[in-house]
Design a protein around this motif. Structure first.
Motif, PDB file in Angstrom:
ATOM      1  N   GLY A  99       0.811  -1.220   0.000  1.00  0.00           N
ATOM      2  CA  GLY A  99       0.000   0.000   0.000  1.00  0.00           C
ATOM      3  C   GLY A  99       0.840   1.263   0.000  1.00  0.00           C
ATOM      4  N   ASP A 100       1.976   1.220   0.690  1.00  0.00           N
ATOM      5  CA  ASP A 100       2.859   2.390   0.741  1.00  0.00           C
ATOM      6  C   ASP A 100       3.451   2.686  -0.632  1.00  0.00           C
ATOM      7  OD1 ASP A 100       2.343   2.262   3.446  1.00  0.00           O
ATOM      8  OD2 ASP A 100       4.216   1.240   3.929  1.00  0.00           O
ATOM      9  N   SER A 101       3.881   1.635  -1.326  1.00  0.00           N
ATOM     10  CA  SER A 101       4.464   1.855  -2.663  1.00  0.00           C
ATOM     11  C   SER A 101       3.380   2.262  -3.660  1.00  0.00           C
ATOM     12  CB  SER A 101       5.203   0.603  -3.147  1.00  0.00           C
ATOM     13  OG  SER A 101       4.343  -0.509  -3.205  1.00  0.00           O
ATOM     14  N   PHE A 102       2.165   1.743  -3.481  1.00  0.00           N
ATOM     15  CA  PHE A 102       1.043   2.126  -4.356  1.00  0.00           C
ATOM     16  C   PHE A 102       0.815   3.633  -4.290  1.00  0.00           C
ATOM     17  CE2 PHE A 102      -3.186   3.080  -5.629  1.00  0.00           C
ATOM     18  CZ  PHE A 102      -3.595   2.118  -6.527  1.00  0.00           C
ATOM     19  N   LEU A 103       0.664   4.153  -3.068  1.00  0.00           N
ATOM     20  CA  LEU A 103       0.367   5.574  -2.926  1.00  0.00           C
ATOM     21  C   LEU A 103       1.536   6.433  -3.420  1.00  0.00           C
ATOM     22  CD1 LEU A 103      -1.622   7.706  -2.026  1.00  0.00           C
ATOM     23  CD2 LEU A 103      -0.726   7.513   0.306  1.00  0.00           C
ATOM     24  N   SER A 104       2.758   5.993  -3.164  1.00  0.00           N
ATOM     25  CA  SER A 104       3.942   6.729  -3.626  1.00  0.00           C
ATOM     26  C   SER A 104       3.948   6.835  -5.144  1.00  0.00           C
ATOM     27  CB  SER A 104       5.218   6.029  -3.151  1.00  0.00           C
ATOM     28  OG  SER A 104       5.226   5.880  -1.754  1.00  0.00           O
ATOM     29  N   ALA A 105       3.703   5.707  -5.807  1.00  0.00           N
ATOM     30  CA  ALA A 105       3.725   5.700  -7.267  1.00  0.00           C
ATOM     31  C   ALA A 105       2.553   6.493  -7.846  1.00  0.00           C
ATOM     32  CB  ALA A 105       3.693   4.259  -7.774  1.00  0.00           C
ATOM     33  N   TYR A 106       1.409   6.418  -7.197  1.00  0.00           N
ATOM     34  CA  TYR A 106       0.248   7.190  -7.649  1.00  0.00           C
ATOM     35  C   TYR A 106       0.569   8.683  -7.611  1.00  0.00           C
ATOM     36  CZ  TYR A 106      -4.559   8.860  -8.036  1.00  0.00           C
ATOM     37  OH  TYR A 106      -5.694   9.505  -8.447  1.00  0.00           O
ATOM     38  N   ILE A 107       1.201   9.124  -6.527  1.00  0.00           N
ATOM     39  CA  ILE A 107       1.572  10.537  -6.391  1.00  0.00           C
ATOM     40  C   ILE A 107       2.557  10.938  -7.482  1.00  0.00           C
ATOM     41  CG2 ILE A 107       2.842  12.170  -4.925  1.00  0.00           C
ATOM     42  CD1 ILE A 107       1.541  10.632  -2.515  1.00  0.00           C
ATOM     43  N   LYS A 108       3.553  10.104  -7.733  1.00  0.00           N
ATOM     44  CA  LYS A 108       4.531  10.407  -8.789  1.00  0.00           C
ATOM     45  C   LYS A 108       3.825  10.567 -10.135  1.00  0.00           C
ATOM     46  CE  LYS A 108       8.384   8.503 -11.432  1.00  0.00           C
ATOM     47  NZ  LYS A 108       9.335   9.622 -11.387  1.00  0.00           N
ATOM     48  N   ALA A 109       2.929   9.618 -10.462  1.00  0.00           N
ATOM     49  CA  ALA A 109       2.218   9.672 -11.741  1.00  0.00           C
ATOM     50  C   ALA A 109       1.320  10.908 -11.811  1.00  0.00           C
ATOM     51  CB  ALA A 109       1.392   8.402 -11.926  1.00  0.00           C
ATOM     52  N   ARG A 110       0.749  11.295 -10.692  1.00  0.00           N
ATOM     53  CA  ARG A 110      -0.103  12.492 -10.659  1.00  0.00           C
ATOM     54  C   ARG A 110       0.724  13.748 -10.915  1.00  0.00           C
ATOM     55  NH1 ARG A 110      -2.843  16.465  -7.799  1.00  0.00           N
ATOM     56  NH2 ARG A 110      -5.108  16.241  -7.662  1.00  0.00           N
ATOM     57  N   LEU A 111       1.909  13.811 -10.321  1.00  0.00           N
ATOM     58  CA  LEU A 111       2.797  14.948 -10.540  1.00  0.00           C
ATOM     59  C   LEU A 111       3.251  15.035 -12.002  1.00  0.00           C
ATOM     60  CD1 LEU A 111       4.958  14.782  -7.286  1.00  0.00           C
ATOM     61  CD2 LEU A 111       3.379  16.616  -7.927  1.00  0.00           C
ATOM     62  N   GLN A 112       3.234  13.895 -12.684  1.00  0.00           N
ATOM     63  CA  GLN A 112       3.589  13.861 -14.106  1.00  0.00           C
ATOM     64  C   GLN A 112       2.382  14.108 -14.999  1.00  0.00           C
ATOM     65  OE1 GLN A 112       5.430   9.929 -14.281  1.00  0.00           O
ATOM     66  NE2 GLN A 112       7.471  10.847 -14.242  1.00  0.00           N
ATOM     67  N   ASN A 113       1.251  14.451 -14.383  1.00  0.00           N
ATOM     68  CA  ASN A 113       0.013  14.762 -15.110  1.00  0.00           C
ATOM     69  C   ASN A 113      -0.520  13.587 -15.917  1.00  0.00           C
ATOM     70  OD1 ASN A 113      -0.182  17.525 -14.245  1.00  0.00           O
ATOM     71  ND2 ASN A 113       1.485  18.004 -15.659  1.00  0.00           N
ATOM     72  N   LYS A 114      -0.279  12.384 -15.445  1.00  0.00           N
ATOM     73  CA  LYS A 114      -0.863  11.208 -16.103  1.00  0.00           C
ATOM     74  C   LYS A 114      -2.355  11.149 -15.806  1.00  0.00           C
ATOM     75  CE  LYS A 114       3.337   8.359 -15.961  1.00  0.00           C
ATOM     76  NZ  LYS A 114       3.527   8.204 -17.406  1.00  0.00           N
ATOM     77  N   SER A 115      -3.092  10.455 -16.653  1.00  0.00           N
ATOM     78  CA  SER A 115      -4.534  10.325 -16.459  1.00  0.00           C
ATOM     79  C   SER A 115      -4.830   9.478 -15.224  1.00  0.00           C
ATOM     80  CB  SER A 115      -5.172   9.670 -17.686  1.00  0.00           C
ATOM     81  OG  SER A 115      -4.784   8.301 -17.759  1.00  0.00           O
ATOM     82  N   LEU A 116      -6.068   9.522 -14.773  1.00  0.00           N
ATOM     83  CA  LEU A 116      -6.473   8.739 -13.610  1.00  0.00           C
ATOM     84  C   LEU A 116      -6.173   7.257 -13.813  1.00  0.00           C
ATOM     85  CD1 LEU A 116      -7.992   8.897 -10.833  1.00  0.00           C
ATOM     86  CD2 LEU A 116     -10.054   8.280 -12.110  1.00  0.00           C
ATOM     87  N   LEU A 117      -6.513   6.737 -14.974  1.00  0.00           N
ATOM     88  CA  LEU A 117      -6.288   5.321 -15.251  1.00  0.00           C
ATOM     89  C   LEU A 117      -4.796   4.992 -15.312  1.00  0.00           C
ATOM     90  CD1 LEU A 117      -7.656   2.641 -15.812  1.00  0.00           C
ATOM     91  CD2 LEU A 117      -7.743   3.235 -18.234  1.00  0.00           C
ATOM     92  N   GLU A 118      -4.014   5.862 -15.917  1.00  0.00           N
ATOM     93  CA  GLU A 118      -2.566   5.645 -15.984  1.00  0.00           C
ATOM     94  C   GLU A 118      -1.945   5.652 -14.587  1.00  0.00           C
ATOM     95  OE1 GLU A 118      -1.271   7.563 -20.292  1.00  0.00           O
ATOM     96  OE2 GLU A 118      -1.679   8.912 -18.603  1.00  0.00           O
ATOM     97  N   ARG A 119      -2.424   6.539 -13.742  1.00  0.00           N
ATOM     98  CA  ARG A 119      -1.927   6.585 -12.362  1.00  0.00           C
ATOM     99  C   ARG A 119      -2.213   5.271 -11.646  1.00  0.00           C
ATOM    100  NH1 ARG A 119      -5.215  11.843 -10.617  1.00  0.00           N
ATOM    101  NH2 ARG A 119      -4.875  12.992 -12.548  1.00  0.00           N
ATOM    102  N   GLY A 120      -3.434   4.779 -11.826  1.00  0.00           N
ATOM    103  CA  GLY A 120      -3.819   3.534 -11.173  1.00  0.00           C
ATOM    104  C   GLY A 120      -2.970   2.360 -11.620  1.00  0.00           C
TER     105      GLY A 120
END
Length: 313
Positions: free
Chosen positions: A250-271
C-alpha cells in the motif's frame, strides 16, 4: 520541481512469518527480521527511489535505532530538516505477525514518540509548502495534529488511513483530503456499504466524493482496485501474484500514484502505474523494494495483464 512532503511515523519493524498455519497461544516456527519502517517513512523512501524530491517530517529517538533510521534516510537523499530528535522516548516499534501465506495476521505498534510532534514544527514546514506540492499525512499522528495539518496546508493532500482503528481520526475531515486510499474494510466502515459488486462499489465512491474527497482509491487485495474522481470511475484487476511480503504494498502504491499524478498522467494511468509499483514491492522480501524504478514498474505492468472496467457514473 514540485516537492512531496511526508509527515508521519518512522519505526523499527519486527516481522515474524510463520512456516505453517499459526497456532494461537503457542510458539510458531518461522522467519523473524528487523528492518526500518513506518508508513510515512516507507512512502518517503519509495518516493526517493522513484526520483522525487521528498521531505520527511517525523520524530526520532536519540537511541541507536533512531540514529540508524535518521542516517539511513539522509543517505537516501531525503530531506529531514523539519524532523525532530528527542532523548525522552525510545524509538517507535511496530511488530507484525504474518501467516504462512505472508499475509498480516496481527500487528502491534508502540508509537508514543509521535506525541512529540508539536505545532511549532508543523508551522515551520507548512510555511515552505507551495500550492503545487503534495503533502502525505500518516494517520499514526494524533487526531488533533492531523486536523491542524489538514486545515493549514495549502497544497494537495494524500492519505492512507492505515487501519480501521486509525481511520476514524479523519471522520469529518474528508473535505480537506484530495487523495484518499482506504482498503476495502476501511472504506466500508465509513460508507456503511459492503463492496461486493459494481453497484456497491459506486455507493462507496459516491460516499467519499459527496463528502469532499477528490480522488478515491479503494484497494481490494486480490480483487483489484477501485479508482474514481468526479469524472471517471474504474475497477481495475490483474493476474494473481505470488506474494512474498504484503506489508509495504500500500505504501508503494500511494507513492507511485503521487509520482504519476505529478507527471500529469490520467487517472487510469496513475492507477496502473501504482498497481505495478505495489506488485514490485509485494514480490520483494523487504517492505520497501530498494530497486523500485520506472523500468521495473513498466515491466511488471506488461506481465500483469491489467484489465479495467468502467463504472457508470
Amino acid at each position: 520541481m514540485n516537492k512531496v512532503y511526508v509527515v508521519g511515523g518512522a519505526n523499527i519493524d519486527i516481522s515474524g512469518s510463520s512456516f505453517e498455519p499459526l497456532k494461537e497461544y503457542n510458539s510458531n516456527p518461522g522467519n523473524i527480521k528487523l528492518t526500518y519502517g513506518g508508513v510515512g517513512r516507507n512512502i518517503a523512501e519509495n518516493l526517493a527511489n522513484l526520483k522525487e524530491n521528498v521531505s520527511f517530517i517525523s520524530v526520532f529517538s536519540s537511541d541507536a535505532f533512531g540514529k540508524g533510521m535518521y542516517n539511513d534516510l539522509l543517505n537516501k537523499n531525503i530531506d529531514l530538516s523539519f524532523s525532530k530528535v528527542v532523548d525522552n522516548h525510545s524509538s517507535s516499534i511496530y511488530l507484525a505477525i504474518l501467516n504462512e501465506k505472508n499475509d498480516m495476521y496481527l500487528g502491534m505498534s508502540d508509537m508514543k514518540i509521535l506525541d512529540e510532534l508539536d505545532y511549532k514544527l508543523i508551522d515551520e514546514f507548512i510555511k515552505k509548502i507551495n500550492k503545487d506540492d503534495v503533502l502525505v499525512v500518516d494517520t499514526n499522528l494524533t487526531k488533533e495534529i492531523i486536523e491542524y495539518i489538514l486545515k493549514k496546508s495549502p497544497c494537495v493532500i494524500a492519505m492512507d488511513p492505515i487501519s480501521s482503528i486509525k481511520a476514524v481520526k479523519v471522520k469529518g475531515l474528508f473535505k480537506y483530503i484530495n487523495i484518499f486510499k482506504p482498503n476495502k474494510y476501511e472504506a466500508e466502515i465509513f460508507s456503511g456499504y459492503f463492496i461486493k459488486d459494481k453497484e456497491t462499489a459506486n455507493l462507496n465512491i459516491d460516499y467519499f466524493l459527496k463528502n469532499g474527497v477528490e480522488e478515491i482509491i479503494i484497494s481490494l487485495a486480490e480483487d483489484g482496485v477501485i479508482l474514481a474522481d468526479k469524472n471517471e470511475r474504474y475497477w481495475i484487476k490483474h493476474n494473481k501474484v505470488d506474494v512474498i511480503n504484503a506489508t509495504g504494498g500500500g505504501d508503494s502504491f500511494l507513492s507511485a500514484y503521487i509520482k504519476a499524478r505529478l507527471q500529469n498522467k490520467s487517472l487510469l494511468e496513475r492507477g496502473k502505474y501504482a498497481i505495478g509499483a505495489a506488485v514490485c514491492t509485494i514480490k520483494c522480501k523487504d517492505t520497501v523494494n530498494s530497486k523500485l524504478c520506472d523500468k521495473m514498474i513498466e515491466e511488471e505492468i506488461e506481465n500483469l495483464n491489467i484489465e479495467e472496467e468502467k463504472l457508470c457514473i
